[in-house]
Enzyme design. Sequence first.
Site: not given
Ligand code: DOR
Ligand code: ZN
Length: 346
Positions: A15, A17-19, A43, A101, A138, A176, A249, A253
């Site tokens: 799990h 998030h690589l953006r 996402n 997802k 989720h 998660h 996860d 940011h």
């Molecule tokens: O804390 C989180 N950040 N939970 C998520 O489900 C998404 C993720 C994000 O993409 O920033």
């Molecule tokens: Zn996530």
Amino acid sequence: MTVDSITLIQPDDWHVHLRDGQMLKQVAAYTARQFGRAIIMPNLTPPVITAQMASEYRLRIKQATADYPDFEPLMTAYLTDSTDPVEITQGYKAGIFTAAKLYPANATTNSAAGVTDVRHIHGVLEAMQGIGMPLLVHGEVVSEDIDVFDREAVFIERIMDPLLKDFPELKVVFEHITTKDAADFVASHHGRLAATITVHHLQINRNDMLVGGIKPHLYCLPVAKRERHRQALRLAATSGSDRFFLGTDTAPHAVGDKESACGCAGIFSAPHALENYLQVFEEEQALDRFEAFASLNGPAFYGLPVNKKTITLEKVIQTVPDSAGTEPLNVQPYRAGDILSWRLQQ
Ligand code: DOR
Ligand code: ZN
């Protein structure tokens, strides 16, 4: 007995998030240097909804991880109310999608286009069940009348349990998990249900985030819960059950978006994910169970081979840097400034 080093089959992160764009370039190597494969969350803005979008995104990830050519991104489809079952199944059969997802609409970052009612995707779930394609969930109910700390427990009752009854053969990953309710539910379920557990939910509870000043870098969704839930997650992860596996996860940011009047949810745990997980297993006197959690249970559930390489972690202290990346997209790593007791050998 004290252990000075540990060698294990290379883990995967189920799990991540690589953006995209500059952020992807900044963060991808942190994951690729540790893990053989990673399940890539869809996402983005706009979300990854077609196989075409996923294969283009996969290429950008491969470019960003060119120093680690063996790293394999496993792509996922973002489900919406109008997802076409054919798009999903063709993408899976073509080897582009590994999973799909389910974000309940508005549950978290970039989930506005998510699913408003699971009934809207029954056709997609039927098709996924038929071909053995995993559904990643989720698990939070989004509703004005539900307290943010109760969203996961309510989700089990209202959504997860009925969904598993409607699709008894569907492979489902409860992503998660943050509560004893979820850990117990997964452990006692007889169907094809597993869960990922993040390292931060094994290490922090809600007091860590809220006592002595609010810590925006520990804010994520699902939000960290009470201590008794953290303890239940530690028990589950180290229990030896093959239903639980590693999924960080990690969700970067920019610092400015975290330290804000309306801070984003997400913890950037990628840089020292393995060291932190290993510390948890050591504290729980379960070092012998770490390889199953990190490297074996995930592939077994997904029906994939385990990695061929091994990695070694040594008992060497290191300090987590305060910052990664460059302005204006610098990111603060999880546990910035802390001293860790393990170090991944490169
Ligand atoms: O804390 C989180 N950040 N939970 C998520 O489900 C998404 C993720 C994000 O993409 O920033
Ligand atoms: Zn996530």
